[in-house]
Motif scaffolding. Structure first.
Motif, PDB file in Angstrom:
ATOM      1  N   ARG A 175       5.451   7.431  -2.739  1.00  0.00           N
ATOM      2  CA  ARG A 175       6.413   6.364  -2.503  1.00  0.00           C
ATOM      3  C   ARG A 175       7.848   6.855  -2.456  1.00  0.00           C
ATOM      4  NH1 ARG A 175       5.390   3.206  -8.219  1.00  0.00           N
ATOM      5  NH2 ARG A 175       6.328   4.731  -9.637  1.00  0.00           N
ATOM      6  N   SER A 176       8.124   8.028  -3.062  1.00  0.00           N
ATOM      7  CA  SER A 176       9.473   8.584  -2.982  1.00  0.00           C
ATOM      8  C   SER A 176       9.829   8.935  -1.540  1.00  0.00           C
ATOM      9  CB  SER A 176       9.571   9.836  -3.854  1.00  0.00           C
ATOM     10  OG  SER A 176       8.644  10.827  -3.422  1.00  0.00           O
ATOM     11  N   TYR A 177       8.818   9.180  -0.711  1.00  0.00           N
ATOM     12  CA  TYR A 177       9.010   9.473   0.713  1.00  0.00           C
ATOM     13  C   TYR A 177       8.667   8.265   1.582  1.00  0.00           C
ATOM     14  CZ  TYR A 177       8.250  11.806   5.257  1.00  0.00           C
ATOM     15  OH  TYR A 177       8.283  12.177   6.582  1.00  0.00           O
ATOM     16  N   THR A 178       7.547   7.608   1.281  1.00  0.00           N
ATOM     17  CA  THR A 178       7.117   6.503   2.129  1.00  0.00           C
ATOM     18  C   THR A 178       8.044   5.293   2.024  1.00  0.00           C
ATOM     19  OG1 THR A 178       5.620   5.697   0.394  1.00  0.00           O
ATOM     20  CG2 THR A 178       4.711   7.242   2.027  1.00  0.00           C
ATOM     21  N   GLY A 179       8.658   5.087   0.855  1.00  0.00           N
ATOM     22  CA  GLY A 179       9.591   3.974   0.711  1.00  0.00           C
ATOM     23  C   GLY A 179      10.752   4.064   1.684  1.00  0.00           C
ATOM     24  N   PRO A 180      11.478   5.199   1.743  1.00  0.00           N
ATOM     25  CA  PRO A 180      12.545   5.333   2.731  1.00  0.00           C
ATOM     26  C   PRO A 180      12.061   5.226   4.173  1.00  0.00           C
ATOM     27  CG  PRO A 180      12.820   6.964   0.993  1.00  0.00           C
ATOM     28  CD  PRO A 180      11.493   6.302   0.762  1.00  0.00           C
ATOM     29  N   LEU A 181      10.851   5.707   4.458  1.00  0.00           N
ATOM     30  CA  LEU A 181      10.335   5.582   5.829  1.00  0.00           C
ATOM     31  C   LEU A 181      10.123   4.123   6.202  1.00  0.00           C
ATOM     32  CD1 LEU A 181       7.783   8.461   6.485  1.00  0.00           C
ATOM     33  CD2 LEU A 181      10.264   8.414   6.667  1.00  0.00           C
ATOM     34  N   ILE A 182       9.638   3.316   5.271  1.00  0.00           N
ATOM     35  CA  ILE A 182       9.464   1.891   5.535  1.00  0.00           C
ATOM     36  C   ILE A 182      10.803   1.247   5.863  1.00  0.00           C
ATOM     37  CG2 ILE A 182       8.934  -0.327   4.434  1.00  0.00           C
ATOM     38  CD1 ILE A 182       6.635   1.084   3.003  1.00  0.00           C
ATOM     39  N   GLU A 183      11.815   1.556   5.069  1.00  0.00           N
ATOM     40  CA  GLU A 183      13.135   0.982   5.311  1.00  0.00           C
ATOM     41  C   GLU A 183      13.700   1.435   6.648  1.00  0.00           C
ATOM     42  OE1 GLU A 183      14.406  -1.471   3.580  1.00  0.00           O
ATOM     43  OE2 GLU A 183      12.497  -1.322   2.497  1.00  0.00           O
ATOM     44  N   LEU A 184      13.449   2.695   7.018  1.00  0.00           N
ATOM     45  CA  LEU A 184      13.904   3.184   8.322  1.00  0.00           C
ATOM     46  C   LEU A 184      13.203   2.437   9.451  1.00  0.00           C
ATOM     47  CD1 LEU A 184      15.544   5.241   9.971  1.00  0.00           C
ATOM     48  CD2 LEU A 184      13.591   6.811   9.783  1.00  0.00           C
ATOM     49  N   GLY A 185      11.880   2.216   9.315  1.00  0.00           N
ATOM     50  CA  GLY A 185      11.146   1.474  10.332  1.00  0.00           C
ATOM     51  C   GLY A 185      11.667   0.058  10.490  1.00  0.00           C
ATOM     52  N   ARG A 186      11.953  -0.589   9.385  1.00  0.00           N
ATOM     53  CA  ARG A 186      12.486  -1.955   9.444  1.00  0.00           C
ATOM     54  C   ARG A 186      13.871  -1.972  10.104  1.00  0.00           C
ATOM     55  NH1 ARG A 186      10.036  -5.835   6.321  1.00  0.00           N
ATOM     56  NH2 ARG A 186      12.013  -6.941   6.054  1.00  0.00           N
ATOM     57  N   ALA A 187      14.700  -1.005   9.761  1.00  0.00           N
ATOM     58  CA  ALA A 187      16.046  -0.949  10.337  1.00  0.00           C
ATOM     59  C   ALA A 187      15.993  -0.690  11.840  1.00  0.00           C
ATOM     60  CB  ALA A 187      16.873   0.127   9.638  1.00  0.00           C
ATOM     61  N   VAL A 227       0.837  -1.205   0.000  1.00  0.00           N
ATOM     62  CA  VAL A 227       0.000   0.000   0.000  1.00  0.00           C
ATOM     63  C   VAL A 227       0.870   1.253   0.000  1.00  0.00           C
ATOM     64  CG1 VAL A 227      -1.656   1.350   1.346  1.00  0.00           C
ATOM     65  CG2 VAL A 227      -1.961  -1.115   1.114  1.00  0.00           C
ATOM     66  N   TRP A 228       1.902   1.248   0.827  1.00  0.00           N
ATOM     67  CA  TRP A 228       2.727   2.438   0.982  1.00  0.00           C
ATOM     68  C   TRP A 228       3.752   2.594  -0.139  1.00  0.00           C
ATOM     69  CZ3 TRP A 228       1.798   6.304   4.305  1.00  0.00           C
ATOM     70  CH2 TRP A 228       0.952   6.045   5.397  1.00  0.00           C
ATOM     71  N   THR A 229       4.288   1.504  -0.663  1.00  0.00           N
ATOM     72  CA  THR A 229       5.338   1.613  -1.675  1.00  0.00           C
ATOM     73  C   THR A 229       4.793   1.847  -3.078  1.00  0.00           C
ATOM     74  OG1 THR A 229       5.404  -0.806  -1.857  1.00  0.00           O
ATOM     75  CG2 THR A 229       6.999   0.235  -0.380  1.00  0.00           C
ATOM     76  N   THR A 230       3.490   1.716  -3.248  1.00  0.00           N
ATOM     77  CA  THR A 230       2.895   2.010  -4.558  1.00  0.00           C
ATOM     78  C   THR A 230       2.146   3.340  -4.564  1.00  0.00           C
ATOM     79  OG1 THR A 230       0.898   0.747  -3.977  1.00  0.00           O
ATOM     80  CG2 THR A 230       2.658  -0.438  -5.129  1.00  0.00           C
ATOM     81  N   MET A 231       2.242   4.089  -3.486  1.00  0.00           N
ATOM     82  CA  MET A 231       1.495   5.332  -3.361  1.00  0.00           C
ATOM     83  C   MET A 231       1.998   6.413  -4.312  1.00  0.00           C
ATOM     84  SD  MET A 231       0.637   6.182   0.601  1.00  0.00           S
ATOM     85  CE  MET A 231      -0.710   5.333   1.443  1.00  0.00           C
ATOM     86  N   ARG A 232       1.069   7.120  -4.897  1.00  0.00           N
ATOM     87  CA  ARG A 232       1.330   8.378  -5.571  1.00  0.00           C
ATOM     88  C   ARG A 232       0.407   9.412  -4.930  1.00  0.00           C
ATOM     89  NH1 ARG A 232       6.073   8.546  -8.309  1.00  0.00           N
ATOM     90  NH2 ARG A 232       6.190   6.990  -9.978  1.00  0.00           N
ATOM     91  N   MET A 233       0.868  10.628  -4.822  1.00  0.00           N
ATOM     92  CA  MET A 233       0.042  11.647  -4.169  1.00  0.00           C
ATOM     93  C   MET A 233      -1.315  11.790  -4.833  1.00  0.00           C
ATOM     94  SD  MET A 233       2.611  14.702  -2.957  1.00  0.00           S
ATOM     95  CE  MET A 233       1.253  15.633  -2.261  1.00  0.00           C
TER      96      MET A 233
END
Length: 412
Positions: free
Chosen positions: A384-396, A80-86
């Motif tokens: 996704r240009s913003y939410t993708g990095p946030l997902i990776e930060l959460g996982r890390a 849901v988050w990695t395919t998001m477009r505004m």
């Protein structure tokens, strides 16, 4: 209060609010599903799911999919988050732009063609976001998930517009409104939770429209309780995992000094207002939690192991629920999410495909504002240009705390 009937400690998942920052939560949850759950007892699941704003969206998703395949749960959440477009989440067309003054003054009611009840106010058209809430969460599974194989509860926190009171909607066998009976500032309502409750909880003030639920308008629960720790405590949680959406700043950190042309920028002020409105009581509640734990331990040392048994009847008369020891872990972003939003915007993320309207929004949210204070943008950058990095930060960040998470959630 609902009694503790489970053979293991009652564990709660508490998820905070923060608009597009919620992608960080998705990253944490996906790591939990894929890597932490397999280390726990077979069939592990939280007993209480408590969320506000975007945290209510995630809490509902986790509750509805309880018992499902961990890998698929992680995939569906991240997808849901990695395919998001505004343009797929927040739509602001020419008609919406022209109607902004009327909406800002509350003079225009927005009705959705599929919704028999109106929503009121708001500056942007959030119909696409509403569809995500209604269609991506398997609501038909919620009742069964909350009842089998063990009793559970889902808590969604909102703010009732007319009174300003915190309203906690409760669903499931563990739902119990009685602990709120003595609270003049909050109320609890047991009901069958559905998409409209979550939409109300996620209605960021000023930006998103208030939502009508059972004859009353509600907005973001973060106005009064951004991190909904209280419902988990009142429903008897013994161990609590909190996922926050702000980096912890030290008290010794100096506040930056900004020139007048910055502090008078509307977007700067609105970002700070949102921060102030959603500035939760988390630190205060955690401090109180530690104080009560210390009080109980010292009381048992001095007065014996039946200390709580002796004092809790009087405490219940005053506050509706007794004291007990509670263990909590909090996961916070290791980086400032506002800084990440500003960096994403400078790279053109989320702005190229929306044309003139997007350019106006971007200019308003970033013009003259220092990089470390892109707060408003961090709430709105559903891309996704913003939410993708946030997902990776959460996982890390979850990976760094894996031992703490396993220890908290294990049966021992």
């Amino acid at each position: 209060m609902a009694t503790q009937s489970a053979p293991h400690p009652r564990r709660a998942l508490v998820l905070a609010g923060g608009g597009a920052r919620g992608a960080y939560e998705a990253g944490v949850l996906s790591y939990l599903f894929e890597h932490t759950y397999p280390q726990l007892r077979r069939g592990f699941e939280f007993d209480i799911f408590s969320g506000t704003s975007v945290g209510a969206v995630h809490a509902s998703f986790v509750a509805c999919t309880a018992g499902g395949d961990p890998g698929l749960r992680a995939k569906h959440l991240v997808d849901v988050w990695t395919t998001m477009r505004m343009r797929d989440v927040l739509h602001l067309g020419l008609g919406d732009l022209l109607a902004l003054p009327l909406r800002a003054l509350g003079l225009r009611t927005t009705r959705r063609p599929r919704d028999e009840s109106p929503v009121m106010g708001g500056l942007v058209n959030v119909a696409p976001l509403e569809r995500i809430v209604e269609e991506r969460i398997p609501w038909r599974r919620l009742a069964e998930s909350l009842r089998r194989p063990t009793a559970r509860a889902l808590c969604v926190s909102c703010t009732e517009v007319r009174t300003g009171r915190v309203t906690v909607f409760l669903d499931g066998p563990l739902a119990d409104a009685s602990p709120w009976a003595h609270d003049p500032n909050a109320q609890a309502i047991t009901t069958r939770i559905h998409a409209r409750h979550v939409r109300a909880s996620a209605a960021i003030p000023f930006l998103f429209p208030a939502v009508l639920v059972d004859g009353r308008y509600y907005v973001d629960g973060g106005l009064r309780m951004n991190t909904p720790l209280s419902p988990a405590l009142r429903l008897g949680a013994d161990r609590i995992l909190v996922v926050a959406l702000r980096k912890q700043h030290r008290l010794s950190d100096d506040a930056p000094a900004y020139p007048e042309e910055v502090v008078t920028q509307p977007a700067f002020l609105l970002g700070k207002v949102l921060d102030a409105l959603t500035l939760d009581q988390l630190e205060y509640e955690l401090e109180r939690l530690a104080l009560v734990n210390t009080l109980i331990s010292r009381g048992e040392e001095v007065y014996g192991p039946d200390f709580l048994t002796q004092i809790n009847p009087a405490i219940r008369e005053q506050r509706g629920t007794g004291y007990r020891k509670v263990e909590a872990e909090i996961l916070r972003p290791s980086q400032d999410l506002g800084v990440l939003a500003a960096e994403c915007q400078r790279r053109g993320g989320g702005t190229r495909e929306l044309g003139l309207v997007s350019a106006l929004i971007t200019r308003a949210t970033r013009r003259g504002i220092p990089v470390e204070d892109a707060d408003l943008l961090s709430y709105l950058l559903f891309d996704r240009s913003y939410t993708g990095p946030l997902i990776e930060l959460g996982r890390a960040d979850a990976r760094e705390r894996e031992e703490d998470l396993v220890r908290l959630l294990a049966d021992e």
